[in-house]
Design a protein around this motif. Structure first.
Motif, PDB file in Angstrom:
ATOM      1  N   ASP A   1       0.840  -1.205   0.000  1.00  0.00           N
ATOM      2  CA  ASP A   1       0.000   0.000   0.000  1.00  0.00           C
ATOM      3  C   ASP A   1       0.870   1.248   0.000  1.00  0.00           C
ATOM      4  OD1 ASP A   1       0.672   0.673   2.667  1.00  0.00           O
ATOM      5  OD2 ASP A   1      -1.070  -0.396   3.478  1.00  0.00           O
ATOM      6  N   SER A   2       0.213   2.402  -0.110  1.00  0.00           N
ATOM      7  CA  SER A   2       0.965   3.642  -0.321  1.00  0.00           C
ATOM      8  C   SER A   2       1.741   4.063   0.932  1.00  0.00           C
ATOM      9  CB  SER A   2       0.024   4.760  -0.769  1.00  0.00           C
ATOM     10  OG  SER A   2      -1.138   4.745  -0.015  1.00  0.00           O
ATOM     11  N   GLU A   3       1.229   3.718   2.092  1.00  0.00           N
ATOM     12  CA  GLU A   3       1.954   4.064   3.327  1.00  0.00           C
ATOM     13  C   GLU A   3       3.251   3.251   3.420  1.00  0.00           C
ATOM     14  OE1 GLU A   3      -0.567   3.987   6.775  1.00  0.00           O
ATOM     15  OE2 GLU A   3       1.188   3.837   8.090  1.00  0.00           O
ATOM     16  N   ASN A   4       3.144   1.972   3.085  1.00  0.00           N
ATOM     17  CA  ASN A   4       4.352   1.146   3.089  1.00  0.00           C
ATOM     18  C   ASN A   4       5.320   1.567   1.981  1.00  0.00           C
ATOM     19  OD1 ASN A   4       3.895  -0.675   5.345  1.00  0.00           O
ATOM     20  ND2 ASN A   4       2.105  -1.296   4.176  1.00  0.00           N
ATOM     21  N   LEU A   5       4.777   1.997   0.847  1.00  0.00           N
ATOM     22  CA  LEU A   5       5.623   2.506  -0.240  1.00  0.00           C
ATOM     23  C   LEU A   5       6.448   3.697   0.279  1.00  0.00           C
ATOM     24  CD1 LEU A   5       6.317   2.511  -3.343  1.00  0.00           C
ATOM     25  CD2 LEU A   5       4.533   4.241  -3.561  1.00  0.00           C
ATOM     26  N   TYR A   6       5.768   4.609   0.943  1.00  0.00           N
ATOM     27  CA  TYR A   6       6.433   5.797   1.488  1.00  0.00           C
ATOM     28  C   TYR A   6       7.535   5.385   2.479  1.00  0.00           C
ATOM     29  CZ  TYR A   6       7.041  10.014   4.295  1.00  0.00           C
ATOM     30  OH  TYR A   6       7.583  11.068   4.968  1.00  0.00           O
ATOM     31  N   ASN A   7       7.219   4.441   3.343  1.00  0.00           N
ATOM     32  CA  ASN A   7       8.181   4.050   4.379  1.00  0.00           C
ATOM     33  C   ASN A   7       9.365   3.256   3.834  1.00  0.00           C
ATOM     34  OD1 ASN A   7       7.132   5.334   6.698  1.00  0.00           O
ATOM     35  ND2 ASN A   7       5.466   3.846   6.741  1.00  0.00           N
ATOM     36  N   VAL A   8       9.154   2.497   2.769  1.00  0.00           N
ATOM     37  CA  VAL A   8      10.283   1.778   2.159  1.00  0.00           C
ATOM     38  C   VAL A   8      11.157   2.777   1.394  1.00  0.00           C
ATOM     39  CG1 VAL A   8      10.987  -0.050   0.567  1.00  0.00           C
ATOM     40  CG2 VAL A   8       8.982  -0.374   1.983  1.00  0.00           C
ATOM     41  N   GLU A   9      10.506   3.685   0.673  1.00  0.00           N
ATOM     42  CA  GLU A   9      11.274   4.685  -0.082  1.00  0.00           C
ATOM     43  C   GLU A   9      12.128   5.544   0.857  1.00  0.00           C
ATOM     44  OE1 GLU A   9       8.729   5.386  -4.156  1.00  0.00           O
ATOM     45  OE2 GLU A   9       8.268   6.655  -2.440  1.00  0.00           O
TER      46      GLU A   9
END
Ligand code: 4NP
Length: 156
Positions: free
Chosen positions: A89-97
């Motif tokens: 999801d987009s929150e996990n995308l943000y946190n991995v980036e």
């Protein structure tokens, strides 16, 4: 050369282990286990060292998909060691980036970029019902099929 894929969710007990198991099962069915391999991890460490959620295991079992999982929190070294990283999801995308180096950031994308039924987040089923786990399974099945096709096409 083997293409290494990492799926990332929050707790690494529901969505990303589901994607990992489905991906590796599809790859085995296609006789491609020597060319592609998936793992999974979480952006949070709440469940580190534990098994997948019992509903993930039950859903996969009902579809004949094996799972053998230990939850793991993603590290910067993981990101460097994988070829493609899919955030559920987009929150996990943000946190991995956020933890990736500039060079590694281009490997990271949202899982449903490859969903033929549309983009967006894989909804978190943790506080949901068994039906929500089934919905995640169906999403993983049709999306992993496309991701494997994409990798194979790139490797031609
Ligand atoms: P997942 O689901 O990110 O798909 O593994 C969750 C698992 C655990 C929690 C939240 C979401 N939790 O808050 O413990």
């Amino acid at each position: 050369m083997k293409t290494k894929v990492m799926f990332v969710c929050l707790g690494n007990i529901c969505r990303s282990p589901m994607a990992e198991a489905v991906f590796n099962h599809l790859a085995a069915e296609k006789g491609m286990s020597d060319s592609v391999k998936a793992s999974s991890s979480g952006t949070a460490g709440y469940h580190e060292g534990g098994n997948a959620d019992h509903r993930t295991i039950k859903t996969l079992r009902s579809h004949g998909v094996p799972i053998n999982h230990t939850a793991h929190k993603i590290t910067k070294a993981d990101i460097a060691g994988y070829d493609l990283i899919f955030a559920m999801d987009s929150e996990n995308l943000y946190n991995v980036e956020r933890i990736a180096s500039d060079a590694d950031r281009k490997k990271i994308m949202r899982f449903r970029k490859f969903d033929p039924k549309g983009e967006g987040d894989v909804p978190d089923p943790y506080y949901g019902s068994e039906t929500d786990f089934e919905i995640v399974y169906e999403m993983c099945l049709r999306t992993c099929e496309k991701i494997i096709g994409h990798i194979m096409k790139d490797n031609e």
